[in-house]
Scaffold this motif. Sequence first.
Motif, PDB file in Angstrom:
ATOM      1  N   LYS A   1      15.332   9.671 -73.982  1.00 24.03           N
ATOM      2  CA  LYS A   1      14.176   8.836 -73.648  1.00 24.03           C
ATOM      3  C   LYS A   1      14.285   8.402 -72.194  1.00 24.03           C
ATOM      4  CE  LYS A   1      11.719   4.721 -75.280  1.00 24.03           C
ATOM      5  NZ  LYS A   1      11.786   3.536 -76.180  1.00 24.03           N
ATOM      6  N   ILE A   2      13.184   8.483 -71.447  1.00 21.09           N
ATOM      7  CA  ILE A   2      13.165   8.043 -70.052  1.00 21.09           C
ATOM      8  C   ILE A   2      11.969   7.131 -69.824  1.00 21.09           C
ATOM      9  CG2 ILE A   2      12.975   8.737 -67.624  1.00 21.09           C
ATOM     10  CD1 ILE A   2      14.301  11.368 -68.357  1.00 21.09           C
ATOM     11  N   ASN A   3      12.233   5.922 -69.359  1.00 23.11           N
ATOM     12  CA  ASN A   3      11.171   4.984 -68.988  1.00 23.11           C
ATOM     13  C   ASN A   3      11.125   4.861 -67.467  1.00 23.11           C
ATOM     14  OD1 ASN A   3      10.426   4.283 -71.616  1.00 23.11           O
ATOM     15  ND2 ASN A   3      12.095   2.779 -71.754  1.00 23.11           N
ATOM     16  N   ILE A   4       9.959   5.095 -66.897  1.00 20.62           N
ATOM     17  CA  ILE A   4       9.794   4.918 -65.458  1.00 20.62           C
ATOM     18  C   ILE A   4       9.516   3.433 -65.197  1.00 20.62           C
ATOM     19  CG2 ILE A   4       8.441   5.535 -63.420  1.00 20.62           C
ATOM     20  CD1 ILE A   4       7.793   8.213 -64.849  1.00 20.62           C
ATOM     21  N   LEU A   5      10.486   2.765 -64.574  1.00 21.26           N
ATOM     22  CA  LEU A   5      10.356   1.330 -64.310  1.00 21.26           C
ATOM     23  C   LEU A   5       9.512   1.061 -63.069  1.00 21.26           C
ATOM     24  CD1 LEU A   5      14.052   0.307 -65.048  1.00 21.26           C
ATOM     25  CD2 LEU A   5      12.103   0.212 -66.594  1.00 21.26           C
ATOM     26  N   SER A   6       9.631   1.949 -62.085  1.00 23.45           N
ATOM     27  CA  SER A   6       8.754   1.875 -60.905  1.00 23.45           C
ATOM     28  C   SER A   6       8.831   3.192 -60.147  1.00 23.45           C
ATOM     29  CB  SER A   6       9.132   0.712 -59.984  1.00 23.45           C
ATOM     30  OG  SER A   6      10.403   0.901 -59.429  1.00 23.45           O
ATOM     31  N   LYS A   7       7.700   3.552 -59.506  1.00 29.44           N
ATOM     32  CA  LYS A   7       7.645   4.805 -58.752  1.00 29.44           C
ATOM     33  C   LYS A   7       8.034   4.558 -57.300  1.00 29.44           C
ATOM     34  CE  LYS A   7       4.098   6.925 -61.668  1.00 29.44           C
ATOM     35  NZ  LYS A   7       2.752   7.551 -61.698  1.00 29.44           N
ATOM     36  N   SER A   8       8.263   5.667 -56.583  1.00 30.32           N
ATOM     37  CA  SER A   8       8.651   5.565 -55.182  1.00 30.32           C
ATOM     38  C   SER A   8       7.917   6.601 -54.348  1.00 30.32           C
ATOM     39  CB  SER A   8      10.166   5.793 -55.049  1.00 30.32           C
ATOM     40  OG  SER A   8      10.546   5.905 -53.696  1.00 30.32           O
ATOM     41  N   LYS A   9       7.559   6.200 -53.123  1.00 34.17           N
ATOM     42  CA  LYS A   9       7.067   7.169 -52.144  1.00 34.17           C
ATOM     43  C   LYS A   9       8.234   8.062 -51.737  1.00 34.17           C
ATOM     44  CE  LYS A   9       4.524   5.671 -48.750  1.00 34.17           C
ATOM     45  NZ  LYS A   9       4.107   4.842 -47.589  1.00 34.17           N
ATOM     46  N   ASN A  10       7.965   9.112 -50.977  1.00 37.62           N
ATOM     47  CA  ASN A  10       9.056   9.951 -50.469  1.00 37.62           C
ATOM     48  C   ASN A  10      10.019   9.107 -49.634  1.00 37.62           C
ATOM     49  OD1 ASN A  10       8.026  12.256 -51.651  1.00 37.62           O
ATOM     50  ND2 ASN A  10       6.814  12.817 -49.854  1.00 37.62           N
ATOM     51  N   ILE A  11      11.303   9.191 -49.961  1.00 39.49           N
ATOM     52  CA  ILE A  11      12.315   8.385 -49.258  1.00 39.49           C
ATOM     53  C   ILE A  11      12.410   8.841 -47.800  1.00 39.49           C
ATOM     54  CG2 ILE A  11      14.741   7.695 -49.210  1.00 39.49           C
ATOM     55  CD1 ILE A  11      13.443   6.627 -51.666  1.00 39.49           C
ATOM     56  N   PRO A  12      12.223   7.924 -46.827  1.00 34.26           N
ATOM     57  CA  PRO A  12      12.196   8.330 -45.412  1.00 34.26           C
ATOM     58  C   PRO A  12      13.564   8.602 -44.790  1.00 34.26           C
ATOM     59  CG  PRO A  12      11.801   5.986 -45.615  1.00 34.26           C
ATOM     60  CD  PRO A  12      11.886   6.505 -47.004  1.00 34.26           C
ATOM     61  N   ILE A  13      14.640   8.328 -45.529  1.00 31.93           N
ATOM     62  CA  ILE A  13      15.979   8.667 -45.026  1.00 31.93           C
ATOM     63  C   ILE A  13      16.725   9.439 -46.106  1.00 31.93           C
ATOM     64  CG2 ILE A  13      16.168   6.742 -43.391  1.00 31.93           C
ATOM     65  CD1 ILE A  13      17.855   5.259 -45.436  1.00 31.93           C
ATOM     66  N   ASP A  14      17.680  10.250 -45.689  1.00 38.71           N
ATOM     67  CA  ASP A  14      18.484  11.040 -46.626  1.00 38.71           C
ATOM     68  C   ASP A  14      19.777  10.278 -46.901  1.00 38.71           C
ATOM     69  OD1 ASP A  14      20.026  12.858 -48.029  1.00 38.71           O
ATOM     70  OD2 ASP A  14      19.310  14.576 -46.893  1.00 38.71           O
ATOM     71  N   LEU A  15      19.918   9.786 -48.117  1.00 37.01           N
ATOM     72  CA  LEU A  15      21.068   8.953 -48.462  1.00 37.01           C
ATOM     73  C   LEU A  15      22.372   9.741 -48.550  1.00 37.01           C
ATOM     74  CD1 LEU A  15      19.396   6.689 -51.175  1.00 37.01           C
ATOM     75  CD2 LEU A  15      19.820   6.149 -48.781  1.00 37.01           C
ATOM     76  N   LEU A  16      22.282  11.051 -48.532  1.00 34.99           N
ATOM     77  CA  LEU A  16      23.481  11.882 -48.651  1.00 34.99           C
ATOM     78  C   LEU A  16      23.911  12.467 -47.306  1.00 34.99           C
ATOM     79  CD1 LEU A  16      22.469  13.730 -51.920  1.00 34.99           C
ATOM     80  CD2 LEU A  16      24.009  11.768 -51.711  1.00 34.99           C
ATOM     81  N   LYS A  17      23.134  12.182 -46.253  1.00 35.47           N
ATOM     82  CA  LYS A  17      23.465  12.709 -44.926  1.00 35.47           C
ATOM     83  C   LYS A  17      23.445  11.592 -43.893  1.00 35.47           C
ATOM     84  CE  LYS A  17      21.553  17.339 -45.754  1.00 35.47           C
ATOM     85  NZ  LYS A  17      20.517  18.308 -45.328  1.00 35.47           N
ATOM     86  N   LYS A  18      23.880  11.929 -42.668  1.00 34.16           N
ATOM     87  CA  LYS A  18      23.818  10.967 -41.572  1.00 34.16           C
ATOM     88  C   LYS A  18      22.377  10.845 -41.095  1.00 34.16           C
ATOM     89  CE  LYS A  18      28.479  11.020 -39.632  1.00 34.16           C
ATOM     90  NZ  LYS A  18      29.292  11.229 -38.423  1.00 34.16           N
ATOM     91  N   ASN A  19      21.965   9.624 -40.835  1.00 35.51           N
ATOM     92  CA  ASN A  19      20.618   9.370 -40.340  1.00 35.51           C
ATOM     93  C   ASN A  19      20.693   8.674 -38.985  1.00 35.51           C
ATOM     94  OD1 ASN A  19      18.762   9.923 -42.850  1.00 35.51           O
ATOM     95  ND2 ASN A  19      20.522   8.796 -43.632  1.00 35.51           N
ATOM     96  N   LYS A  20      19.618   8.757 -38.222  1.00 40.12           N
ATOM     97  CA  LYS A  20      19.566   8.053 -36.946  1.00 40.12           C
ATOM     98  C   LYS A  20      19.630   6.554 -37.203  1.00 40.12           C
ATOM     99  CE  LYS A  20      16.940  11.498 -34.335  1.00 40.12           C
ATOM    100  NZ  LYS A  20      15.662  11.788 -33.627  1.00 40.12           N
ATOM    101  N   GLU A  21      20.347   5.850 -36.307  1.00 45.03           N
ATOM    102  CA  GLU A  21      20.530   4.413 -36.499  1.00 45.03           C
ATOM    103  C   GLU A  21      19.205   3.672 -36.604  1.00 45.03           C
ATOM    104  OE1 GLU A  21      21.933   1.144 -33.563  1.00 45.03           O
ATOM    105  OE2 GLU A  21      23.755   1.891 -34.521  1.00 45.03           O
ATOM    106  N   LYS A  22      18.227   4.081 -35.794  1.00 48.86           N
ATOM    107  CA  LYS A  22      16.921   3.418 -35.809  1.00 48.86           C
ATOM    108  C   LYS A  22      16.302   3.477 -37.201  1.00 48.86           C
ATOM    109  CE  LYS A  22      12.496   3.300 -33.362  1.00 48.86           C
ATOM    110  NZ  LYS A  22      11.641   3.933 -32.348  1.00 48.86           N
ATOM    111  N   ASN A  23      16.369   4.653 -37.844  1.00 44.46           N
ATOM    112  CA  ASN A  23      15.808   4.803 -39.189  1.00 44.46           C
ATOM    113  C   ASN A  23      16.613   4.031 -40.223  1.00 44.46           C
ATOM    114  OD1 ASN A  23      13.696   6.405 -38.355  1.00 44.46           O
ATOM    115  ND2 ASN A  23      14.800   8.318 -38.671  1.00 44.46           N
ATOM    116  N   ARG A  24      17.917   4.037 -40.045  1.00 44.86           N
ATOM    117  CA  ARG A  24      18.789   3.312 -40.981  1.00 44.86           C
ATOM    118  C   ARG A  24      18.461   1.823 -40.976  1.00 44.86           C
ATOM    119  NH1 ARG A  24      24.790   3.804 -40.020  1.00 44.86           N
ATOM    120  NH2 ARG A  24      24.809   2.688 -41.996  1.00 44.86           N
ATOM    121  N   LEU A  25      18.251   1.270 -39.771  1.00 46.24           N
ATOM    122  CA  LEU A  25      17.991  -0.163 -39.660  1.00 46.24           C
ATOM    123  C   LEU A  25      16.549  -0.513 -40.044  1.00 46.24           C
ATOM    124  CD1 LEU A  25      19.975  -1.058 -36.410  1.00 46.24           C
ATOM    125  CD2 LEU A  25      20.703  -1.268 -38.787  1.00 46.24           C
TER     126      LEU A  25
END
Length: 575
Positions: A98-122
């Motif tokens: 069973k899967i309940n969607i508690l809330s939806k999300s837009k496309n994530i603007p940063i990649d949590l598995l890679k290095k991101n630019k500091e400006k985007n991170r902040l």
Amino acid sequence: MRTEYCGNISIKFLLKKVYLCGWIEKIKNFGHFLFFYIKDVTGYIQIIVKEKNIKNFKKIKNLKNGFCVQILGIVIKRYKNNINKKIINGDIEIVAEKINILSKSKNIPIDLLKKNKEKNRLKYRYLDLRNENMQKNLIIRSKIIYIIHKFMQKNNFIHIETPIITKSTPEGARDYIIPSRKHIGKFYALPQSPQIFKQLIMISGFDKYYQIARCFRDEDMRSNRQPEFTQIDLEASFIDEKKIKIISQKLINKIFKKFCKIKFKNIKTITYKKSIKKYGTDSPDIRNPLKIIELTKLFKTDYILKKYKKIIGIYIPKKNNLSLKKITHYKNLIKTYNINNFFFIKVLKNINNINIYKDIKINKKIIKKLIKLYKIKEKDIIIMFITNKKNIYKKLGEIIKKIANDFNLIDKNSYKAIWITEFPMFKKNKKGKFSTVHHPFTLPKTKSIKKIKKYPKKILSRSYDLVINGKEVGGGSVRINNVKMQKLIFKIINLSKKEQKEKFGFFLNALKYGPPPHSGIALGLDRIMMIITKNLDIKNIIAFPKTSKSSCIMTNAPDKIKNSFLKKLYIKIKK
């Protein structure tokens, strides 16, 4: 909503039903089934969703990275070929029922598995904080604070909070100010430290105080500095610097033993003067095997000293595998420091092999004395500097730091600490005016008011800094508990009687009512965190840091004043 956390599920849960809550990452859709990871603050676990097991599969097929979900599923073993050794529970997965969607999300603007630019991170810090390393850092921070509270309470220190909205008192940096609504034209200031208040606490009879204190300084940013920071602040009455150092070492050992599995034993103490002459800095990284050696006395009868006042060397032991050829490449770097009279010596079978870049004659007998005095061995190298420059030590400190970093001479997995004591009480600026090296509440080493008045530049203070791996993590001193002495220090740093009364009148008044002898220290929680987590940037160990320009990209602070009253007040101040 959940029975377990993702990172806590192991093979022990095999064939059990669990409820999980978290965010979807790394989703892969194969039509009739899909895989994804669900993540919470404890870690990840893989979920497999099969069409035959889920009633609302068409809706579930539209899941995206970043969706917040609740999952009911059964824990099963992964096939051998599918085991993921990079995560703790990579040998198991969960078949979703069973899967309940508690809330939806837009496309994530940063990649949590890679290095991101500091400006985007902040900018998207609330998303960046989902990153495993960031969460790990903040969990460690929380645990360190728990250890501090537990240790201080056990040692009978009382946690007392001091004001955040307070009076502006000069402590070495610019204040952040707050206009008062009820007192037009008057301002509060955010505290640079709880310094004065913790001394008032001592006068009030609480003999052991501590606080995890927020401090605010309007300074230029560096990789280890933020406009707001946290210090472990402590003060105690009827004890001297020796006892404060013992308490601090015990606390530091508690923290480092827990997270780095090490304990600092018998931390050495050296004076500020010796630190500058040996390491070229007052915050030395004593893991660095390269040292500055003083050679002037050896050459005291030599003709060279008729023209030059100092002869100093950098000693490079052979065990570091640095050849003369590699070291001589640094001649251009040395020249950028405006040092021109220098040459290299390499000991070869007890005979000097000298490479000279200036037409300077060197007495070989003195070189032999040098070899004997410092127990220099075969293939050891010395760079010798002949100079009249007063600030030569700090320049050499930069050179040995550069050489050590270039050739990886420092074991980055080791930890070494040192106490630096007896800092100068005062320093002069370009205009010839005195200011205090630590702060104006530090007790001078001498009790003689005559000496302090006559020779302020020569006066040492009863101050101490704790340095770990080349980073100053704490500083403190024995405090002044005599109103005459305090007024004298204020006078030397050019505070008139009127200014003393305006800025410190309440404090000077308090010193008239039997202040006890007291000492204290402030340990930088953020810098301790940087060392423990091996982070070179302070922004990685703070939840919501500012940029190098002291701004917050996420909230757009500082912002223009919108409140009508504050706007009018700002215009009045500007005029």
